[in-house]
Scaffold this motif. Structure first.
Motif, PDB file in Angstrom:
ATOM      1  N   ALA A  43      13.739  16.957   7.476  1.00  0.00           N
ATOM      2  CA  ALA A  43      14.183  15.660   7.405  1.00  0.00           C
ATOM      3  C   ALA A  43      14.114  15.158   8.935  1.00  0.00           C
ATOM      4  N   GLU A  44      13.080  15.213   9.451  1.00  0.00           N
ATOM      5  CA  GLU A  44      12.875  14.261  10.573  1.00  0.00           C
ATOM      6  C   GLU A  44      11.167  14.352  10.693  1.00  0.00           C
ATOM      7  N   LEU A  45      10.817  12.866  10.652  1.00  0.00           N
ATOM      8  CA  LEU A  45       9.361  12.774  10.772  1.00  0.00           C
ATOM      9  C   LEU A  45       8.521  13.736  11.716  1.00  0.00           C
ATOM     10  N   CYS A  46       7.551  14.549  11.127  1.00  0.00           N
ATOM     11  CA  CYS A  46       7.164  15.593  12.310  1.00  0.00           C
ATOM     12  C   CYS A  46       5.515  15.679  12.231  1.00  0.00           C
ATOM     13  N   GLY A  47       5.045  14.413  11.553  1.00  0.00           N
ATOM     14  CA  GLY A  47       3.721  14.735  11.579  1.00  0.00           C
ATOM     15  C   GLY A  47       2.936  14.343  10.041  1.00  0.00           C
ATOM     16  N   LEU A  48       1.663  14.776  10.005  1.00  0.00           N
ATOM     17  CA  LEU A  48       1.181  14.374   8.638  1.00  0.00           C
ATOM     18  C   LEU A  48       1.770  15.303   7.428  1.00  0.00           C
ATOM     19  N   LEU A  70       0.842  -1.215   0.127  1.00  0.00           N
ATOM     20  CA  LEU A  70      -0.079   0.006  -0.119  1.00  0.00           C
ATOM     21  C   LEU A  70       0.738   1.259   0.001  1.00  0.00           C
ATOM     22  N   MET A  71       1.852   1.303   0.742  1.00  0.00           N
ATOM     23  CA  MET A  71       2.807   2.411   0.772  1.00  0.00           C
ATOM     24  C   MET A  71       3.401   2.578  -0.506  1.00  0.00           C
ATOM     25  N   ARG A  72       3.869   1.660  -1.183  1.00  0.00           N
ATOM     26  CA  ARG A  72       4.466   1.909  -2.409  1.00  0.00           C
ATOM     27  C   ARG A  72       3.547   2.249  -3.543  1.00  0.00           C
ATOM     28  N   ILE A 103       3.878   6.504  -5.400  1.00  0.00           N
ATOM     29  CA  ILE A 103       3.731   6.873  -7.031  1.00  0.00           C
ATOM     30  C   ILE A 103       2.289   7.139  -7.462  1.00  0.00           C
ATOM     31  N   TRP A 104       1.218   6.737  -7.022  1.00  0.00           N
ATOM     32  CA  TRP A 104      -0.123   7.266  -7.278  1.00  0.00           C
ATOM     33  C   TRP A 104      -0.786   7.776  -5.953  1.00  0.00           C
ATOM     34  N   PRO A 105      -0.177   8.845  -5.502  1.00  0.00           N
ATOM     35  CA  PRO A 105      -0.592   9.634  -3.977  1.00  0.00           C
ATOM     36  C   PRO A 105      -2.388   9.765  -4.150  1.00  0.00           C
ATOM     37  N   THR A 106      -2.943  10.233  -5.465  1.00  0.00           N
ATOM     38  CA  THR A 106      -4.386  10.379  -5.323  1.00  0.00           C
ATOM     39  C   THR A 106      -5.266   9.157  -5.630  1.00  0.00           C
ATOM     40  N   ALA A 107      -4.596   7.962  -5.772  1.00  0.00           N
ATOM     41  CA  ALA A 107      -5.568   7.066  -6.388  1.00  0.00           C
ATOM     42  C   ALA A 107      -6.654   6.647  -5.192  1.00  0.00           C
ATOM     43  N   VAL A 108      -7.522   6.094  -5.599  1.00  0.00           N
ATOM     44  CA  VAL A 108      -8.573   5.473  -4.600  1.00  0.00           C
ATOM     45  C   VAL A 108      -8.365   3.921  -4.848  1.00  0.00           C
ATOM     46  N   LEU A 109      -7.974   3.234  -3.702  1.00  0.00           N
ATOM     47  CA  LEU A 109      -7.875   1.717  -4.051  1.00  0.00           C
ATOM     48  C   LEU A 109      -9.085   1.087  -3.655  1.00  0.00           C
ATOM     49  N   PRO A 110      -9.305  -0.274  -4.013  1.00  0.00           N
ATOM     50  CA  PRO A 110     -10.133  -1.039  -3.696  1.00  0.00           C
ATOM     51  C   PRO A 110      -9.970  -1.334  -2.053  1.00  0.00           C
ATOM     52  N   LEU A 111     -11.135  -1.527  -1.143  1.00  0.00           N
ATOM     53  CA  LEU A 111     -11.113  -1.872   0.263  1.00  0.00           C
ATOM     54  C   LEU A 111     -10.516  -0.850   0.826  1.00  0.00           C
ATOM     55  N   GLY A 159      -9.660   2.494  -0.067  1.00  0.00           N
ATOM     56  CA  GLY A 159     -10.148   3.751  -0.427  1.00  0.00           C
ATOM     57  C   GLY A 159      -8.928   4.712  -0.756  1.00  0.00           C
ATOM     58  N   ALA A 160      -9.152   5.860  -0.420  1.00  0.00           N
ATOM     59  CA  ALA A 160      -7.863   6.820  -0.751  1.00  0.00           C
ATOM     60  C   ALA A 160      -6.867   6.959   0.586  1.00  0.00           C
ATOM     61  N   ILE A 161      -5.626   7.026   0.366  1.00  0.00           N
ATOM     62  CA  ILE A 161      -4.998   6.955   1.487  1.00  0.00           C
ATOM     63  C   ILE A 161      -4.349   8.395   1.669  1.00  0.00           C
ATOM     64  N   LYS A 162      -4.676   8.872   2.890  1.00  0.00           N
ATOM     65  CA  LYS A 162      -4.208  10.204   3.326  1.00  0.00           C
ATOM     66  C   LYS A 162      -2.928  10.177   3.715  1.00  0.00           C
ATOM     67  N   PRO A 163      -2.279  11.532   3.866  1.00  0.00           N
ATOM     68  CA  PRO A 163      -0.828  11.402   4.173  1.00  0.00           C
ATOM     69  C   PRO A 163      -0.649  10.750   5.716  1.00  0.00           C
ATOM     70  N   GLU A 164      -1.702  11.059   6.564  1.00  0.00           N
ATOM     71  CA  GLU A 164      -1.592  10.413   7.752  1.00  0.00           C
ATOM     72  C   GLU A 164      -1.798   9.076   7.985  1.00  0.00           C
TER      73      GLU A 164
END
Lengths: 576, 248, 269
Positions: free
Chosen positions: C235-240, A49-51, A55-63, A65-70
């Motif tokens: 360069a240090e993980l700081c949150g979302l 999922l990370m990989r 490379i597709w940050p805005t993709a909506v994946l099955p099951l 959904g969209a992966i937010k930065p957090e």
């Protein structure tokens, strides 16, 4: 014949006593192994999922959904944590070690079987608690497996940092207790239960590696536990061990005077020995297999044992090399870096000795040996990026970049895993009485070797180019844009490589039932597990105790009737 | 391309019976703690249990070493004053209820003595056990002083005393999160108390199984190991007390 | 099989080494005074480790093929438990190589980190917070004024973001910006601060990185030597928002810098 003692040698009856709360180290070893197998698939799924997201940050994946930065950061945190603790600290040591340490030293079980059973179930509970973090409000924590404070100490610093983070810390604390129980058993067993004639210097190198790994764990996990306790106190009871006066989202937090560097010191004091815990058993297996499949004694047995010991001792003196950029004193950095270069020396000795063992041998290429050879290659690759990072001045551009990610994945994420694969293919016939399929083993090997190099070697280039770690996407910084194609290549390689692991799993489960039947000693190896029945009976040696007359690697001895002398073979004209 | 098949004649591992391997010479006895006559070797079990305890003390020591180093370093570390950007010292000495803690220390030391006496008593019982099993021989068995029970009472007394010390600290305004120094006081004494409580549970277990049919040798191992653990806990407490008193 | 292994291992070695040698993806152009030395040490390390890499992988591939089991009629393996002389030799060589490399890099580290900034350097305070960088210039009095966490309010502009206490005389002439300007060929005396969690101030082109830690004010220095725009990464993980916490360093001539700073100070009035 010696009278059979029914009480000593009868196994337990009933499903629960035999398979669930078994006191038999072999069952417990398998329980750990299959726990790690489940964990590695969870960890691999997270990394997939990370990989994809990278490379597709805005993709909506099955099951999912969209992966937010957090969410990406939570996946990253849990990937690292699950892999390091529930795979790398579990399968090589508690899995294979539990199964084979007693047998290889000629003992009927571990020193404390009840404690052994408890240590597995405690690990299991830790795993459940860890997985629970995904399902609570806020989700899993996002602070990385290294959990640096104050990010990990402030519930308001990010999503997932509330209950999820508390569960993460609790799981790790439970895991510490489980590991300490296991370490106690391994050390006592190695010191006290060796059969007659099995001196320390006649132990297989696998046993040395499990022994020293256990000592590392014994001394390191207590410190991790202390770090976790302080973190829980800071998070929940208002103490300020790690947190100084901080302002989060405009709110002044109630802490004062804490030191974020304290967390780093405590964590890495544990964390560095931890990575040696992850690799030492793999080195033991590699030594075992390189010798057996080259039909040649290990080159420099004593040097190998002393190298393991030196790595263990020095491993406690280098933790500061994770902190060169942290604000720690630059003078400390200098001494840590010298120690770090020093620890490269025993590692190099081991590599030379593996090469020296193959040199002049008669190499057989069954699948266990393929993975052992792969281990050596990967250990060289992963190890040689170490001297870059060990120099503080070079750490300036490379710290917290993909270079580091490439370095530790080659060593922990590939070489150590190759050690586990090698152990699996090697010991499968003894554990289950059948052989894994050779052809599929070879396919698995080549796909995995090439695939993992394709994934992790490019990360070194990305790191040199300045790609930081733990970025959920590369869209914001201009200089990262032209690194995206190489990241795409890595993702495609990851798809293929993860897919290839299905071959292994299918082979494993298929062979349990349908594999070719194996003899007691299909590899013509010398160590004690190969004299037992297959699979070994409850007390390993059928009511009798082996007496050891030879070292563990007596292959191709001149004048011997065949090209291997088992450790229990009678003393003959040989003077070794 | 080169074929993937191995080039050796022994292509597949042997599937028959191990090729004429001479099975190992066997000898009696064994390392499952059993003597030649089939009965358990309690001497070996005791030694093994003691070795296990020695090993187990290492991580406990590491836990307290961690706490100690965090304590010492924090004591010396100045805090950044946000306003001025300069570093100031902010370590406040905790007003420890020393008299109360001294009483607790005494309780623990005495409990160590009773613990040791209990250990020696059961060691004697084990030594006399073979004698007692000779028919016709009777050994005078006084009840003797309840050393084990006394240890439990003193141990619980110590724990209650620690609880009172924490109440006193709170009365003096020092709670867990009041200052770094107070945090460490609670941390060190609390962690020690938890470990000691574990020792009390082990003693209660030894007491309970004395009412069952378990052989005296088994009880002896439990009491012996608990005794050494108990002495370690007493020494650990003295160390913690000294640290908090003299490294304020 | 031996041949296949040799081929694969040598191929992997060759391809990996090729991309290192070709510098297809490489360190960005160095634009600071220390870049030359750091890059030199980097090149030395990479050359020596590269030689070891090729030699070790090459030997592995060669040996597994050369010493493959050729059948029952073939020669037996050497029966040897090792060679003490050889062990000592390669142990000493490895130790000399590793420790030597480290000692060679140490003077650079010492120059960068052991000594404080030289007199005449320009003081700049860098403050990291979730998820932005702020840069403070001391103004005519050369002193940084007081800040107060209670006054922090990022929505009210850069000065308010770091909680500048304008009641302090020394703070009145402090300039706070979201873009970092530096005059070329002049050492900068950085003070790194963090407001909430650990961040790390990373400028690849300057070969500069240092964590910004809450509760610490860390002094570091570097000297930019080329005019240009250089990206700053966290360069240090700081949150979302870690991936988008970036800034820009603009290195300009001393004259341009002076006029920029004057313009900023004028804006404050």
């Amino acid at each position: 014949m010696v009278a059979q003692d029914a009480h000593a040698h009868a196994g337990p009856q009933g499903f629960i006593r035999k398979y669930v709360f078994s006191l038999d180290h072999k069952v417990i070893g398998l329980q750990y192994y299959f726990l790690a197998l489940a964990a590695v698939f969870v960890g691999m799924f997270l990394s997939l999922l990370m990989r994809i997201h990278l490379i597709w940050p805005t993709a909506v994946l099955p099951l999912v959904g969209a992966i937010k930065p957090e969410t990406y950061l939570s996946l990253l945190t849990m990937h690292g944590t699950i892999m390091v603790f529930f795979v790398l600290t579990t399968a090589p040591q508690s899995g294979f070690g539990n199964y084979f340490l007693p047998i290889q030293i000629g003992a009927p079980d571990m020193a404390f079987p009840v404690l052994n059973m408890l240590s597995f179930w405690t690990t299991f509970v830790a795993f459940v608690v860890m997985l629970a973090a995904f399902f609570v409000t806020g989700g899993a924590p996002l602070h990385g497996w290294t959990g640096y404070a104050p990010l990990s100490a402030l519930p308001s610093a990010g999503p997932g940092e509330q209950l999820g983070a508390d569960l993460w810390i609790t799981s790790i604390a439970i895991f510490c207790i489980a590991s300490l129980m296991g370490a106690l058993n391994f050390i006592t067993t190695t010191l006290d239960l060796r059969a007659k004639g099995m001196t320390m210097m006649r132990m297989p190198l696998t046993c040395w590696s499990w022994f020293i790994t256990a000592i590392l764990g014994l001394l390191a996990f207590g410190v991790l536990l202390s770090a976790g306790i302080l973190l829980l106190l800071d998070r929940n009871l208002g103490t300020s061990f790690y947190v100084p006066l901080v302002v989060v989202n405009g709110q002044i937090m109630g802490h004062k005077g804490g030191s974020p560097l304290l967390w780093q010191h405590l964590f890495w004091f544990f964390g560095h020995p931890e990575v040696y815990i992850a690799i030492l058993p793999g080195m033991g297996v590699a030594s075992q297999l390189v010798s057996t499949f080259s039909r040649k004694p290990i080159f420099g047995y004593k040097a190998m044992a002393y190298a393991l010991m030196s790595i263990g001792i020095l491993g406690f003196m280098v933790w500061g090399h994770h902190m060169f950029m942290s604000g720690m004193s630059p003078f400390s950095a200098f001494s840590f870096s010298l120690m770090t270069m020093a620890i490269g020396v025993p590692s190099a000795i081991k590599t030379f000795n593996w090469l020296g063992t193959i040199h002049g041998g008669r190499v057989r290429f069954q699948t266990p040996m393929l993975f052992a050879i792969g281990f050596v290659s990967l250990f060289v690759s992963g190890g040689l990026s170490g001297p870059f990072l060990a120099q503080p001045v070079l750490d300036i551009p490379l710290h917290d970049t993909a270079f580091v990610v490439g370095h530790f994945h080659l060593i922990m994420g590939v070489a150590a895993i190759f050690g586990m694969f090698a152990g699996t293919y090697y010991w499968f016939p003894k554990m289950f009485g059948r052989l894994m399929n050779e052809r599929w083993g070879r396919v698995h090997f080549f796909f995995t070797l090439i695939g993992t190099y394709c994934i992790f070697m490019p990360m070194h280039y990305l790191g040199m180019a300045g790609q930081p770690r733990r970025y959920s996407q590369f869209t914001e910084l201009a200089y990262l844009h032209n690194l995206i194609p190489l990241n795409k290549f890595i993702t495609y390689a990851a798809f293929v490589t993860i897919g290839a692991q299905l071959i292994f799993v299918i082979n494993l489960f298929w062979s349990l039932k349908k594999g070719a039947k194996a003899s007691d000693n299909p590899w013509e190896a010398t160590t004690l597990e190969w004299i037992t029945a297959t699979p070994p009976p409850h007390d390993n040696f059928g009511g009798r105790t082996p007496v050891v007359n030879h070292g563990p690697y007596e292959y191709s001895v001149p004048g011997a009737p065949r090209d291997y002398i088992m450790q229990t073979d009678p003393v003959t004209v040989l003077t070794h | 391309m080169a074929t993937l098949s191995p080039t050796i004649t022994i292509k597949d591992p042997k599937t028959g019976h191990g090729g004429g391997v001479v099975h190992p010479p066997i000898s009696g006895g064994g390392d499952d703690s059993r003597g030649g006559n089939g009965s358990p070797d309690y001497g070996q079990r005791l030694r093994r249990a003691r070795l296990g305890l020695l090993v187990a003390l290492a991580p406990i020591i590491m836990l307290f070493v961690s706490f100690t180093s965090a304590y010492i370093v924090r004591q010396g570390l100045p805090t950044l004053d946000e306003r001025t950007g300069t570093y100031v010292r902010d370590w406040i000495q905790v007003n420890l209820p020393t008299a109360l803690l001294l009483v607790n220390t005494l309780l623990l030391i005495v409990s160590s003595i009773t613990m040791e006496l209990s250990r020696r008593k059961i060691t004697r019982e084990v030594a006399l056990a073979p004698v007692k099993s000779i028919p016709g021989v009777s050994v005078e068995e006084g009840r003797g002083f309840p050393w084990l029970g006394s240890t439990v009472v003193l141990g619980v007394g110590f724990l209650i005393g620690q609880w009172m010390a924490w109440r006193e600290l709170a009365a003096r305004g020092f709670f867990l999160a009041t200052s770094p120094s107070s945090s460490f006081v609670y941390l060190l004494t609390g962690t020690h108390a938890i470990h000691l409580a574990g020792g009390v549970l082990a003693l209660l277990y030894a007491g309970v199984i004395s009412l069952t049919n378990k052989p005296v040798e088994v009880r002896r191992i439990v009491v012996d190991i608990t005794a050494w653990y108990w002495h370690f806990m007493a020494l650990l407490w003295i160390y913690i007390f000294a640290l908090l008193e003299f490294a304020k | 099989m031996g041949l296949a292994l040799l081929a694969i291992i040598w191929l992997i070695t060759f391809v990996s080494s090729y991309f290192f040698a070709a510098k297809t993806w490489w360190l960005p152009h160095g634009a600071s005074a220390s870049a030359h030395w750091i890059d030199h040490q980097f090149a030395l390390t990479y050359l020596l480790m590269g030689i070891v890499f090729v030699a070790a992988q090459g030997a592995l591939g060669l040996f597994v093929w050369q010493y493959r089991d050729r059948g029952v009629a073939a020669r037996k393996s050497d029966y040897s438990h090792g060679n003490i002389k050889l062990e000592l030799l390669w142990t000493v060589l490895t130790a000399v190589l590793f420790v030597g490399l480290n000692l060679m890099g140490s003077p650079i580290w010492a120059a960068e980190r052991f000594a404080p900034a030289k007199p005449g350097s320009i003081p700049v305070e860098v403050t990291g917070m979730q998820f932005a960088w702020y840069f403070r210039y001391a103004g005519a009095d050369g002193k940084f004024g007081a800040t107060d966490p209670k006054l922090m309010d990022p929505s009210a502009g850069s000065e308010a973001a770091i909680g500048l206490d304008t009641s302090d005389a020394a703070a009145k002439d402090d300039v706070v910006t979201g873009t970092m300007y530096l005059p070329v060929n002049r050492e900068v005396d950085l003070t790194l601060r963090a407001v909430d969690v650990i961040h790390s101030f990373f400028v690849p082109s300057m070969r500069f990185k240092q964590d910004a830690v809450p509760g610490l004010a860390i002094h570091m220095h570097f000297t930019p030597t080329e005019v240009g725009d250089y990206e700053i990464a966290c360069a240090e993980l700081c949150g979302l928002g870690h991936y988008k916490m970036h800034g820009m360093l603009k290195v300009v001539s001393q004259a341009d810098f002076d006029s920029w700073l004057t313009a900023r100070e004028a804006e404050k009035q």
